[in-house]
Design an enzyme around this catalytic site. Structure first.
Site, PDB file in Angstrom:
ATOM      1  N   ASN A   1       4.933 -52.307  -6.236  1.00  0.00           N
ATOM      2  CA  ASN A   1       3.254 -52.734  -6.441  1.00  0.00           C
ATOM      3  C   ASN A   1       3.032 -54.209  -6.752  1.00  0.00           C
ATOM      4  O   ASN A   1       3.724 -54.362  -7.958  1.00  0.00           O
ATOM      5  CB  ASN A   1       2.738 -51.874  -7.533  1.00  0.00           C
ATOM      6  CG  ASN A   1       1.229 -51.464  -7.641  1.00  0.00           C
ATOM      7  OD1 ASN A   1       0.217 -51.538  -7.001  1.00  0.00           O
ATOM      8  ND2 ASN A   1       0.789 -50.314  -8.812  1.00  0.00           N
TER       9      ASN A   1
ATOM     10  N   LYS B   1      -0.374 -33.174 -11.684  1.00  0.00           N
ATOM     11  CA  LYS B   1      -0.057 -33.988 -12.669  1.00  0.00           C
ATOM     12  C   LYS B   1       0.773 -33.133 -14.436  1.00  0.00           C
ATOM     13  O   LYS B   1      -0.573 -32.575 -14.341  1.00  0.00           O
ATOM     14  CB  LYS B   1      -0.824 -34.928 -13.349  1.00  0.00           C
ATOM     15  CG  LYS B   1      -0.711 -35.859 -14.105  1.00  0.00           C
ATOM     16  CD  LYS B   1      -0.904 -37.277 -13.909  1.00  0.00           C
ATOM     17  CE  LYS B   1      -0.295 -38.284 -15.420  1.00  0.00           C
ATOM     18  NZ  LYS B   1       0.027 -39.334 -15.236  1.00  0.00           N
TER      19      LYS B   1
END
Length: 173
Positions: A169, A36
């Site tokens: 999602n 990240k």
């Protein structure tokens, strides 16, 4: 090989998708890690990377996995400004390259959406383009998602970035 996990927005499930994919790859014997580049809204360590690590059964955290952790929950450029720093894109790229030499697969979770500002000159999508990463887009399956998805795909394709797929999602919102 590397894959950038992008989203149409923040809070759409990028962390969950990245963690699930990393866990699946590790279970198949692939040498995988997650990264990240910029984590906002956290102090000292990336909560998103902790989720990735839990899914992978991984306890190895090093600075290359998250070069920037900033306390303000905001876009990277605003969180950095509030912290009194400027995000150096070269630091991100060097960290990515070091991980790429140590692992077969690096999964990078984005921060916010494709066009989120990283600093005054650079958008998230610019780093993805410079590193020639392929992209998986995570979309919350709710009203408005088709427009957001098509806008995100178009932004990547205009920069000759290959979109490998879209994950819808099922977020209840």
């Amino acid at each position: 090989m590397a894959l950038f996990i992008s989203g149409t927005d923040t809070g759409v499930g990028k962390t969950w998708v990245c963690a699930a994919l990393a866990g699946e790859l590790k279970g198949r014997g692939v040498g995988v890690t997650t990264q990240k580049w910029i984590q906002t809204g956290c102090i000292d360590q990336s909560e998103d990377l902790l989720a990735h690590m839990a899914a992978m059964g991984d306890a190895h955290m090093d600075a290359d996995r998250c070069p920037y952790v900033l306390p303000l929950p905001a876009s990277p450029h605003l969180a950095a400004k509030a912290a009194g720093i400027s995000i150096d894109i070269e630091i991100i790229k060097r960290a990515f390259h070091r991980l790429s030499t140590r692992y077969e697969q690096v999964l990078v979770e984005g921060a916010g959406g494709a066009l989120v500002p990283v600093n005054q000159e650079t958008l998230m999508i610019d780093i993805v383009r410079d590193l020639r990463l392929k992209v998986m887009i995570v979309v919350p399956n709710r009203v408005g998602c088709i427009n957001h998805t098509l806008l995100t795909v178009e932004a990547y394709e205009r920069r000759d970035i290959e979109v490998m797929g879209v994950v819808m999602n099922p977020i209840n919102q």
